[in-house]
Design an enzyme around this catalytic site. Sequence first.
Site, PDB file in Angstrom:
ATOM      1  N   CYS A   1      -0.354  -3.053   5.722  1.00  0.00           N
ATOM      2  CA  CYS A   1      -1.802  -3.207   5.652  1.00  0.00           C
ATOM      3  C   CYS A   1      -2.359  -3.980   6.849  1.00  0.00           C
ATOM      4  O   CYS A   1      -2.387  -3.458   7.959  1.00  0.00           O
ATOM      5  CB  CYS A   1      -2.190  -3.843   4.319  1.00  0.00           C
ATOM      6  SG  CYS A   1      -3.909  -3.498   3.844  1.00  0.00           S
TER       7      CYS A   1
ATOM      8  N   HIS B   1       0.845  -0.979  -0.299  1.00  0.00           N
ATOM      9  CA  HIS B   1       1.285  -2.305  -0.724  1.00  0.00           C
ATOM     10  C   HIS B   1       1.242  -2.407  -2.233  1.00  0.00           C
ATOM     11  O   HIS B   1       1.197  -1.413  -2.937  1.00  0.00           O
ATOM     12  CB  HIS B   1       0.448  -3.406  -0.059  1.00  0.00           C
ATOM     13  CG  HIS B   1      -1.040  -3.238  -0.180  1.00  0.00           C
ATOM     14  ND1 HIS B   1      -1.699  -3.319  -1.368  1.00  0.00           N
ATOM     15  CD2 HIS B   1      -1.985  -2.983   0.773  1.00  0.00           C
ATOM     16  CE1 HIS B   1      -2.992  -3.144  -1.171  1.00  0.00           C
ATOM     17  NE2 HIS B   1      -3.206  -2.928   0.120  1.00  0.00           N
TER      18      HIS B   1
END
Length: 249
Positions: A93, A194
Amino acid sequence: MRIRVAHLYPDYLNIYADRGNIAVFDRRASWRGHELDVDAIGMGDAIVPGAHDLYYVGGGQDREQLLVAPDLAAKAKPLREALDRGAALLAVCGGYQLLGRGYRGFHGEDMPGAGVLPLETVAGERRLIGDVLLECELEPGWRETLAGFENHAGRTKLDSGAEPLGRVVAGFGNDGESGYEGCRLGRAIGTYLHGPLLPRNPWLADWLLAQALAHAGGGEPPQLAPLGDELEADAHAVSAGRAHSRGGR
């Protein structure tokens, strides 16, 4: 064998339970008789090429990315050298965004990148949120699916000829348009997935561990002994089902 891991900015880039990825590396290594040594690399700490076999960068909000971006950019040269020497890397991310050439935030903040991965990111007006499923082929003829959760405003564009991590089956991916997600450069992987990523995708954890062991031992990536991954397979199936039923794409 001892696997030396450098965890970059754990005090800043640590949202969405992404610390869990380190726990997965540790447990899957120890089950096979290997030892994982984790060093926190923070502001002002040096990256020493050859000192670590695996680098990990987690996710963070724009505020945290603004804080660490100049420091990470200053570490660009030794980090690139470490990867050129064969170290592995996983960036998730916000860490994924900062390993490109730069990230422009929603309010126009220009954050320098490390330039390790061949990509750039600009924030869009709408966040891309939801479960995502990818089809990946990290080795010729060896296809696997990768399931996770994405929540990002960034629109990441890979350079021409750059290799994505996978093809989007369900969800948004890098930009909601290209049909691809993440980036892979040798033993380095960047992704928006994630939540954390590795508990539901043990095959990717093992691939990265094998690359790290190859760096540690100076040989080819070993064939790791299989583990009983029934719970991990169930978690992957649930995540993949959610992506199919309510993914953004």
